[in-house]
Design a protein around this motif. Structure first.
Motif, mmCIF file in Angstrom:
data_model
loop_
_atom_site.group_PDB
_atom_site.id
_atom_site.type_symbol
_atom_site.label_atom_id
_atom_site.label_comp_id
_atom_site.label_asym_id
_atom_site.label_seq_id
_atom_site.Cartn_x
_atom_site.Cartn_y
_atom_site.Cartn_z
ATOM 1 N N GLU A 20 18.255 28.094 51.600
ATOM 2 C CA GLU A 20 19.139 29.088 50.969
ATOM 3 C C GLU A 20 19.014 29.016 49.453
ATOM 4 N N THR A 21 18.939 27.800 48.931
ATOM 5 C CA THR A 21 18.812 27.634 47.485
ATOM 6 C C THR A 21 17.507 28.227 46.984
ATOM 7 N N TRP A 22 16.406 27.913 47.686
ATOM 8 C CA TRP A 22 15.105 28.484 47.327
ATOM 9 C C TRP A 22 15.159 30.012 47.423
ATOM 10 N N ALA A 23 15.733 30.531 48.496
ATOM 11 C CA ALA A 23 15.794 31.984 48.698
ATOM 12 C C ALA A 23 16.564 32.653 47.565
ATOM 13 N N ASN A 24 17.640 31.997 47.103
ATOM 14 C CA ASN A 24 18.427 32.552 45.999
ATOM 15 C C ASN A 24 17.602 32.592 44.714
ATOM 16 N N VAL A 25 16.828 31.528 44.468
ATOM 17 C CA VAL A 25 15.958 31.493 43.282
ATOM 18 C C VAL A 25 14.948 32.636 43.360
ATOM 19 N N TYR A 26 14.388 32.842 44.556
ATOM 20 C CA TYR A 26 13.414 33.930 44.755
ATOM 21 C C TYR A 26 14.067 35.285 44.497
ATOM 22 N N THR A 27 15.285 35.458 44.974
ATOM 23 C CA THR A 27 15.984 36.733 44.802
ATOM 24 C C THR A 27 16.270 36.997 43.324
ATOM 25 N N VAL A 28 16.797 35.987 42.639
ATOM 26 C CA VAL A 28 17.139 36.121 41.220
ATOM 27 C C VAL A 28 15.910 36.502 40.394
ATOM 28 N N HIS A 29 14.763 35.911 40.736
ATOM 29 C CA HIS A 29 13.545 36.156 39.955
ATOM 30 C C HIS A 29 12.672 37.287 40.529
ATOM 31 N N LYS A 30 13.203 37.947 41.569
ATOM 32 C CA LYS A 30 12.483 39.069 42.197
ATOM 33 C C LYS A 30 11.065 38.660 42.622
ATOM 34 N N GLU A 36 2.442 31.881 40.108
ATOM 35 C CA GLU A 36 1.400 32.664 40.793
ATOM 36 C C GLU A 36 1.822 32.979 42.225
ATOM 37 N N HIS A 37 2.350 31.974 42.913
ATOM 38 C CA HIS A 37 2.794 32.163 44.294
ATOM 39 C C HIS A 37 3.929 33.176 44.384
ATOM 40 N N MET A 38 4.827 33.107 43.411
ATOM 41 C CA MET A 38 6.013 33.960 43.445
ATOM 42 C C MET A 38 5.742 35.359 42.906
ATOM 43 N N GLY A 39 4.534 35.577 42.362
ATOM 44 C CA GLY A 39 4.223 36.876 41.786
ATOM 45 C C GLY A 39 4.914 37.107 40.461
ATOM 46 N N LEU A 40 5.156 36.013 39.724
ATOM 47 C CA LEU A 40 5.839 36.106 38.432
ATOM 48 C C LEU A 40 4.838 35.949 37.296
ATOM 49 N N PRO A 41 5.137 36.510 36.126
ATOM 50 C CA PRO A 41 4.245 36.311 34.978
ATOM 51 C C PRO A 41 4.235 34.847 34.550
ATOM 52 N N VAL A 42 3.153 34.410 33.943
ATOM 53 C CA VAL A 42 3.048 33.004 33.525
ATOM 54 C C VAL A 42 4.086 32.658 32.465
ATOM 55 N N THR A 43 4.672 33.688 31.843
ATOM 56 C CA THR A 43 5.699 33.446 30.822
ATOM 57 C C THR A 43 7.080 33.216 31.437
ATOM 58 N N ALA A 44 7.206 33.368 32.756
ATOM 59 C CA ALA A 44 8.523 33.249 33.408
ATOM 60 C C ALA A 44 9.238 31.939 33.076
ATOM 61 N N PRO A 47 14.968 28.727 31.921
ATOM 62 C CA PRO A 47 15.121 27.274 32.030
ATOM 63 C C PRO A 47 15.562 26.867 33.443
ATOM 64 N N GLU A 48 16.308 27.773 34.107
ATOM 65 C CA GLU A 48 16.776 27.479 35.472
ATOM 66 C C GLU A 48 15.599 27.338 36.429
ATOM 67 N N LEU A 49 14.591 28.207 36.268
ATOM 68 C CA LEU A 49 13.408 28.143 37.121
ATOM 69 C C LEU A 49 12.663 26.827 36.888
ATOM 70 N N VAL A 50 12.529 26.435 35.627
ATOM 71 C CA VAL A 50 11.844 25.184 35.290
ATOM 72 C C VAL A 50 12.574 24.005 35.922
ATOM 73 N N ALA A 51 13.896 23.965 35.758
ATOM 74 C CA ALA A 51 14.686 22.855 36.294
ATOM 75 C C ALA A 51 14.586 22.804 37.816
ATOM 76 N N PHE A 52 14.671 23.977 38.446
ATOM 77 C CA PHE A 52 14.625 24.022 39.912
ATOM 78 C C PHE A 52 13.272 23.553 40.427
ATOM 79 N N MET A 53 12.194 24.096 39.870
ATOM 80 C CA MET A 53 10.863 23.767 40.366
ATOM 81 C C MET A 53 10.477 22.317 40.072
ATOM 82 N N THR A 54 10.945 21.785 38.952
ATOM 83 C CA THR A 54 10.688 20.377 38.637
ATOM 84 C C THR A 54 11.382 19.479 39.655
ATOM 85 N N GLU A 55 12.634 19.804 39.967
ATOM 86 C CA GLU A 55 13.381 19.036 40.972
ATOM 87 C C GLU A 55 12.751 19.198 42.351
#
Length: 198
Positions: free
Chosen positions: A15-25, A58-66, A71-79
């Motif tokens: 659910e947490t991952w899915a929410n991150v995906y939704t927020v970042h489209k 790349e997997h999420m289809g986001l720009p490399v600048t995402a 910062p939330e994406l960085v913190a989540f993916m690092t964890e």
């Protein structure tokens, strides 16, 4: 089973991952990215933060600048990286693939498992390359089974038999991922008492 960890393979984690995906489209499946990460780690690959964030985007289809913008994406993916590696290394074999819980339809969970296995195979192939050809027979047989599981596409109606089969296949995948990790990751040498004294 209590949901104590919000990343990695815990059902609450999906659910947490899915929410991150939704927020970042994001366009892809959370299970596929988690599988890809675990495949790389299981094959002995370790990724620095910048490279991992690039892979995730790349997997999420986001720009490399995402990551610069979130910062939330960085913190989540690092964890997510750290917890996935710790789960794979855990002596109690508590590792779980990132999959939705049984509130989701059987078909949805089957597709998620297929996506996770497909990601795992991709990550493992990218990390291990030609060395997979020299892997023991049981690992190569396991990879063949994983390929078959990753191609499952038929719709499954919710049923007791279907639930039982999915549980069995999920456990096979879980133990298979751990077997690959054991094969390609020699045990870490514990720090000796002498080293800590100096």
């Amino acid at each position: 089973m209590p949901h104590t960890d919000n990343t990695g393979g815990d059902p609450a984690g999906f659910e947490t991952w899915a929410n991150v995906y939704t927020v970042h489209k994001a366009f892809s499946h959370p299970s596929e990215l988690h599988g890809s990460l675990c495949g790389r780690l299981a094959a002995g690959n370790r990724i620095d933060e910048g490279a991992w964030l690039k892979i995730a985007c790349e997997h999420m289809g986001l720009p490399v600048t995402a990551p610069d913008d979130s910062p939330e994406l960085v913190a989540f993916m690092t964890e997510a990286y750290d917890s996935s590696l710790e789960q794979l290394k855990a002596a109690d074999m508590s590792f779980r693939p990132l999959l939705p819980d049984d509130d989701y339809s059987l078909d949805h969970r089957l597709q998620a498992l297929s996506a996770w296995v497909g990601g795992f195979l991709e990550g493992m192939a990218l990390a291990a390359g030609g060395s997979l050809g020299q892997a023991p027979d049981e690992i190569r047989e396991l990879i063949e089974d994983f390929v078959a599981i990753s191609h499952v596409s038929e719709t499954e109606e919710d049923s007791e038999e279907g639930e039982h089969q999915l549980t069995e296949v999920t456990e096979y995948v879980r133990l298979g991922a751990l077997a690959v990790f054991t094969e390609f990751n020699p045990p870490e040498k514990p720090a000796t008492a002498e080293k800590t004294l100096h």
